[in-house]
Write a protein that holds these residues in place. Structure first.
Motif, PDB file in Angstrom:
ATOM      1  N   ARG A 173      -2.758   7.375  -5.097  1.00 26.34           N
ATOM      2  CA  ARG A 173      -1.536   6.592  -4.947  1.00 26.34           C
ATOM      3  C   ARG A 173      -0.330   7.232  -5.644  1.00 26.34           C
ATOM      4  O   ARG A 173       0.801   7.147  -5.160  1.00 26.34           O
ATOM      5  CB  ARG A 173      -1.781   5.188  -5.523  1.00 26.34           C
ATOM      6  N   SER A 174      -0.573   7.899  -6.784  1.00 28.68           N
ATOM      7  CA  SER A 174       0.549   8.503  -7.512  1.00 28.68           C
ATOM      8  C   SER A 174       1.233   9.590  -6.672  1.00 28.68           C
ATOM      9  O   SER A 174       2.436   9.803  -6.799  1.00 28.68           O
ATOM     10  CB  SER A 174       0.070   9.074  -8.847  1.00 28.68           C
ATOM     11  N   VAL A 189       6.353   5.068   4.324  1.00 27.79           N
ATOM     12  CA  VAL A 189       5.246   5.901   3.846  1.00 27.79           C
ATOM     13  C   VAL A 189       4.125   5.934   4.887  1.00 27.79           C
ATOM     14  O   VAL A 189       3.542   6.985   5.174  1.00 27.79           O
ATOM     15  CB  VAL A 189       4.713   5.401   2.476  1.00 27.79           C
ATOM     16  N   GLY A 208      -2.847   3.576  -1.539  1.00 26.40           N
ATOM     17  CA  GLY A 208      -1.643   2.936  -2.076  1.00 26.40           C
ATOM     18  C   GLY A 208      -0.456   2.985  -1.130  1.00 26.40           C
ATOM     19  O   GLY A 208       0.678   3.169  -1.565  1.00 26.40           O
ATOM     20  N   GLU A 219       2.266   1.332   0.646  1.00 26.08           N
ATOM     21  CA  GLU A 219       2.925   0.035   0.433  1.00 26.08           C
ATOM     22  C   GLU A 219       4.072  -0.222   1.393  1.00 26.08           C
ATOM     23  O   GLU A 219       4.526  -1.353   1.521  1.00 26.08           O
ATOM     24  CB  GLU A 219       3.441  -0.059  -1.013  1.00 26.08           C
ATOM     25  N   SER A 276       2.934   7.609  -3.498  1.00 21.16           N
ATOM     26  CA  SER A 276       4.137   6.839  -3.827  1.00 21.16           C
ATOM     27  C   SER A 276       5.305   7.756  -4.187  1.00 21.16           C
ATOM     28  O   SER A 276       6.418   7.299  -4.382  1.00 21.16           O
ATOM     29  CB  SER A 276       3.844   5.856  -4.959  1.00 21.16           C
TER      30      SER A 276
END
Ligand code: C2E
Ligand code: CA
Ligand code: CA
Ligand code: CA
Length: 275
Positions: free
Chosen positions: A202-203, A239, A233, A235, A206
């Motif tokens: 996710r890092s 993305v 991740g 969201e 995002s």
């Protein structure tokens, strides 16, 4: 000033022992919770990037505390690791998840079930045997179970770990690398291990669109390895669009659903069948 220093030291000691008491209390609660079946999986959908259909779910542990309500894994997994309870937790989640998968499969919902496995679990002599037994009890095809391992695990040379990994691979269970991009992966080694799936952390996801050049490179490299590429991740729509258009195969994240109870997975599957 000396007095103040001593006071500060005193408070520090007191805070430490209070933290230790809290931890012991949490730990004894966790032991009871485990015995009483309060450690249960929630399920988060993983969807196909091209058509948005649910292809699998990840089982994520929750502690259903009778007084405190739902407790997130961040509060008890690290503690369980330190206290040697992680094997017990891992086994109960694996068993409940595989059982749930088979209930769904019998109802016509054939999902890949992903289960998180910690380093300590994989070093247990009986790990592979437990996996085999759970698959047999619930009559689950091995390639419908995926074990999520973190990348650091692949640099471990523990012979038990290596034997367990080889054994579960041998049964035909799928192997996924979790949190990819947070450690220092030995790409050659990953390639050798012939993993089935890589979940980009996710890092990294995002960081879009800022880091899109870097992610493009990562994705083209993973494509050479012929693995299923999953973005964690996800969201936002933007993305989701970027990852879909740039070679990611499957998506997971709050945009689609948070981890939920089994009934909510069934409702989602029903709504997708109708659409
Ligand atoms: P993980 O395996 O990386 O799981 C993904 C975490 O990200 C989950 O947190 C999930 O709820 C959260 N997440 C999913 N989509 C999004 C999103 O779009 N945005 C944000 N901000 N977060 C998202 P959760 O359920 O709190 O689990 C945290 C970690 O606890 C897991 O990270 C995993 O390392 C560990 N864990 C959970 N269940 C188990 C288990 O049964 N066994 C072991 N060994 N570890 C577990
Ligand atoms: Ca995971
Ligand atoms: Ca992850
Ligand atoms: Ca993580």
């Amino acid at each position: 000033a000396k007095g103040a220093g001593r006071n500060r030291y005193f408070f520090y000691e007191e805070a430490l022992s209070r933290a230790r008491e809290d931890e012991l209390e949490l730990l004894s609660g966790l032991r009871d919770g485990l015995r009483q079946g309060h450690i249960i999986p929630f399920y988060q959908p993983r969807v196909c990037a091209s058509d948005g259909k649910m292809v699998g779910v990840e089982a994520l542990a929750r502690w259903k505390h009778p007084v405190q309500g739902l407790i997130a894994p961040a509060r008890f997994i690290p503690l369980a690791e330190r206290a040697g309870l992680i094997n017990h937790i891992g086994t109960t989640i694996l068993e409940q998840a595989v059982k749930q998968r088979q209930i769904w499969a019998e109802g016509g919902l054939d999902l890949i079930m992903s289960v998180n496995v910690s380093l300590r679990q994989l070093c247990q002599p009986e790990f592979a045997a437990v996996v085999k037994k759970v698959l047999a009890i619930y009559d689950c095809p091995p390639d419908r179970l995926e074990l999520e391992l973190t990348e650091t695990l692949f640099s471990e040379s523990d012979p038990l770990l290596q034997a367990n990994l080889a054994a579960v691979r041998d049964f035909g269970v799928r192997i996924a690398i979790d949190d990819f991009g947070t450690g220092y992966s030995n790409i050659a080694r990953l390639n050798e291990m012939s993993v089935d799936c890589i979940k980009i952390d996710r890092s990294l996801i995002s960081g879009l669109p800022r880091n899109q050049e870097m992610l493009t490179l990562v994705i083209s490299m993973l494509n050479l390895m012929q693995v299923t590429i999953v973005a964690e991740g996800v969201e936002t729509e933007s993305v989701s669009d970027w990852t879909r258009q740039n070679g990611v195969h499957e998506l997971q994240g709050y945009l689609f659903s948070p981890p939920v109870e089994p009934e909510a997975i069934e409702a989602l599957a029903d709504s997708q069948r109708l659409s």
